[in-house]
Design a protein around this motif. Sequence first.
Motif, mmCIF file in Angstrom:
data_model
loop_
_atom_site.group_PDB
_atom_site.id
_atom_site.type_symbol
_atom_site.label_atom_id
_atom_site.label_comp_id
_atom_site.label_asym_id
_atom_site.label_seq_id
_atom_site.Cartn_x
_atom_site.Cartn_y
_atom_site.Cartn_z
ATOM 1 N N TRP A 67 0.864 -1.195 0.000
ATOM 2 C CA TRP A 67 0.000 0.000 0.000
ATOM 3 C C TRP A 67 0.887 1.226 0.000
ATOM 4 C CZ3 TRP A 67 -2.062 -4.547 1.349
ATOM 5 C CH2 TRP A 67 -3.396 -4.782 1.028
ATOM 6 N N GLY A 68 0.479 2.250 -0.760
ATOM 7 C CA GLY A 68 1.244 3.498 -0.795
ATOM 8 C C GLY A 68 0.878 4.429 0.330
ATOM 9 N N ASP A 69 -0.283 4.209 0.940
ATOM 10 C CA ASP A 69 -0.628 4.980 2.134
ATOM 11 C C ASP A 69 -1.773 4.294 2.867
ATOM 12 O OD1 ASP A 69 -2.691 5.828 0.306
ATOM 13 O OD2 ASP A 69 -3.061 7.567 1.558
ATOM 14 N N GLU A 70 -1.952 4.689 4.120
ATOM 15 C CA GLU A 70 -2.972 4.042 4.934
ATOM 16 C C GLU A 70 -3.418 5.005 6.027
ATOM 17 O OE1 GLU A 70 -5.600 2.408 5.439
ATOM 18 O OE2 GLU A 70 -4.745 0.426 5.073
ATOM 19 N N GLU A 156 4.740 18.376 7.065
ATOM 20 C CA GLU A 156 6.153 17.982 7.208
ATOM 21 C C GLU A 156 6.501 16.788 6.322
ATOM 22 O OE1 GLU A 156 6.911 21.072 8.818
ATOM 23 O OE2 GLU A 156 8.598 19.634 8.920
ATOM 24 N N ALA A 157 5.510 15.943 6.046
ATOM 25 C CA ALA A 157 5.793 14.727 5.242
ATOM 26 C C ALA A 157 6.377 15.091 3.878
ATOM 27 C CB ALA A 157 4.514 13.918 5.069
ATOM 28 N N LEU A 158 6.030 16.274 3.389
ATOM 29 C CA LEU A 158 6.502 16.668 2.045
ATOM 30 C C LEU A 158 8.000 16.928 2.037
ATOM 31 C CD1 LEU A 158 3.721 19.225 0.983
ATOM 32 C CD2 LEU A 158 3.728 16.747 0.756
ATOM 33 N N LYS A 159 8.541 17.222 3.218
ATOM 34 C CA LYS A 159 9.960 17.604 3.290
ATOM 35 C C LYS A 159 10.868 16.407 3.575
ATOM 36 C CE LYS A 159 8.515 22.015 5.408
ATOM 37 N NZ LYS A 159 8.468 22.729 6.729
ATOM 38 N N VAL A 160 10.258 15.254 3.859
ATOM 39 C CA VAL A 160 11.054 14.079 4.241
ATOM 40 C C VAL A 160 11.776 13.536 3.010
ATOM 41 C CG1 VAL A 160 10.976 11.740 5.178
ATOM 42 C CG2 VAL A 160 9.499 13.534 6.141
ATOM 43 N N SER A 161 13.117 13.607 3.057
ATOM 44 C CA SER A 161 13.880 13.195 1.863
ATOM 45 C C SER A 161 14.796 12.006 2.136
ATOM 46 C CB SER A 161 14.734 14.380 1.395
ATOM 47 O OG SER A 161 15.595 14.774 2.467
ATOM 48 N N THR A 166 6.705 7.604 5.824
ATOM 49 C CA THR A 166 6.666 8.595 6.890
ATOM 50 C C THR A 166 5.225 8.770 7.359
ATOM 51 O OG1 THR A 166 7.486 10.789 7.560
ATOM 52 C CG2 THR A 166 6.394 10.611 5.391
ATOM 53 N N VAL A 167 5.046 9.677 8.297
ATOM 54 C CA VAL A 167 3.708 9.911 8.857
ATOM 55 C C VAL A 167 3.104 11.132 8.175
ATOM 56 C CG1 VAL A 167 2.371 10.394 10.956
ATOM 57 C CG2 VAL A 167 4.409 8.931 11.070
ATOM 58 N N GLY A 168 1.952 10.913 7.549
ATOM 59 C CA GLY A 168 1.211 12.012 6.947
ATOM 60 C C GLY A 168 0.211 12.559 7.946
ATOM 61 N N ASN A 169 -0.376 13.674 7.578
ATOM 62 C CA ASN A 169 -1.310 14.313 8.512
ATOM 63 C C ASN A 169 -2.449 14.946 7.734
ATOM 64 O OD1 ASN A 169 -2.607 16.464 9.986
ATOM 65 N ND2 ASN A 169 -0.960 16.327 11.487
ATOM 66 N N LYS A 170 -3.644 14.423 7.971
ATOM 67 C CA LYS A 170 -4.813 15.033 7.332
ATOM 68 C C LYS A 170 -5.684 15.618 8.431
ATOM 69 C CE LYS A 170 -8.858 14.473 4.413
ATOM 70 N NZ LYS A 170 -9.698 13.589 3.567
ATOM 71 N N ASP A 171 -5.688 16.957 8.530
ATOM 72 C CA ASP A 171 -6.519 17.633 9.547
ATOM 73 C C ASP A 171 -6.299 17.037 10.941
ATOM 74 O OD1 ASP A 171 -7.566 18.931 7.319
ATOM 75 O OD2 ASP A 171 -9.182 17.452 7.077
ATOM 76 N N GLY A 172 -5.018 16.775 11.251
ATOM 77 C CA GLY A 172 -4.695 16.275 12.584
ATOM 78 C C GLY A 172 -4.804 14.777 12.719
ATOM 79 N N GLN A 173 -5.317 14.123 11.685
ATOM 80 C CA GLN A 173 -5.425 12.657 11.735
ATOM 81 C C GLN A 173 -4.176 12.035 11.109
ATOM 82 O OE1 GLN A 173 -7.910 11.070 13.374
ATOM 83 N NE2 GLN A 173 -8.455 13.173 13.905
ATOM 84 N N PRO A 174 -3.459 11.172 11.843
ATOM 85 C CA PRO A 174 -2.231 10.594 11.281
ATOM 86 C C PRO A 174 -2.530 9.560 10.207
ATOM 87 C CG PRO A 174 -2.663 9.670 13.456
ATOM 88 C CD PRO A 174 -3.699 10.728 13.236
ATOM 89 N N THR A 177 2.434 6.975 4.911
ATOM 90 C CA THR A 177 2.526 7.248 3.475
ATOM 91 C C THR A 177 3.914 6.975 2.925
ATOM 92 O OG1 THR A 177 2.124 8.933 1.751
ATOM 93 C CG2 THR A 177 3.078 9.713 3.828
ATOM 94 N N PHE A 178 3.955 6.492 1.698
ATOM 95 C CA PHE A 178 5.206 6.512 0.948
ATOM 96 C C PHE A 178 5.669 7.959 0.882
ATOM 97 C CE2 PHE A 178 4.854 2.270 0.154
ATOM 98 C CZ PHE A 178 4.933 1.776 -1.144
ATOM 99 N N THR A 179 6.983 8.153 0.889
ATOM 100 C CA THR A 179 7.522 9.490 0.635
ATOM 101 C C THR A 179 7.649 9.691 -0.873
ATOM 102 O OG1 THR A 179 9.761 8.570 0.715
ATOM 103 C CG2 THR A 179 8.857 9.491 2.781
ATOM 104 N N ALA A 180 7.805 10.947 -1.263
ATOM 105 C CA ALA A 180 8.020 11.242 -2.695
ATOM 106 C C ALA A 180 9.279 10.523 -3.178
ATOM 107 C CB ALA A 180 8.135 12.750 -2.897
#
Length: 241
Positions: A67-70, A156-161, A166-174, A177-180
Amino acid sequence: MKKLVEILPDKQALIERSLTLVLEKMQSAIQERGQCTLALSGGSTPKPLYEALAEQPLPWEKIQVFWGDERYVPSDHPESNQRMARQAWLDRVSIPAANIHPMPTSAGDPARDAQNYETELQQWFKLHSGEVPVFDIVLLGIGDDGHTASLFPRTEALKVSDRLVTVGNKDGQPRLTFTARLINQARCVIFLVAGESKRPALKQIFAPSGDEMTYPARLVQPKGELWWLLDKAAGAELNST
Ligand code: 6PG
């Protein structure tokens, strides 16, 4: 990177086209490397594709599903991407349980589960630390806000290189996610986008220049092929190649 854009007349045609493309990429991966590694996207758009894949006579033992994200919820939660894919597809075919690699969400700590999945990827792909897995196919969608996977605007997930997961954040909900960085190693990334609500974000994503922090899907520039499969409602204002 080779970018290909197809605008299909409606959602049914979009799903049919996505099925033929996924099957083509699966079969070439199996012919060339003996197996296909596939990362699924969540949300609602890909569900009919997963239902159609369940009807295909495929060599399931040669297909490895990740899975690419969950969403950070239990695997039986209505919001779970794993649950959706299992009900629509994986529980309906004879794919070995060992070929299904869901993102873990049971540690009670999203960062620890992100690390757990990263470790699983490194072990499964037999990589040394620092090496990045190359998926045959990564399926993605976009949100109305231009997010993809669980890479949400101005997070912050967008900056993870330096990570794979990493951990994504949608409106405070963790979310996990795959990183770019991981997505962009893929041999083939396929965006599946349907509906008029996606039109404004698509215009920004396709613009010659723009802010990746605001429209994270702009970060997706894979080494391999980048496919955009859109229905007309979503892609009406774009020129297909
Ligand atoms: C998720 C997805 C997410 C999704 C978009 C589009 O976990 O929700 O991975 O990135 O692809 O939000 O969702 P829809 O297909 O429901 O519009």
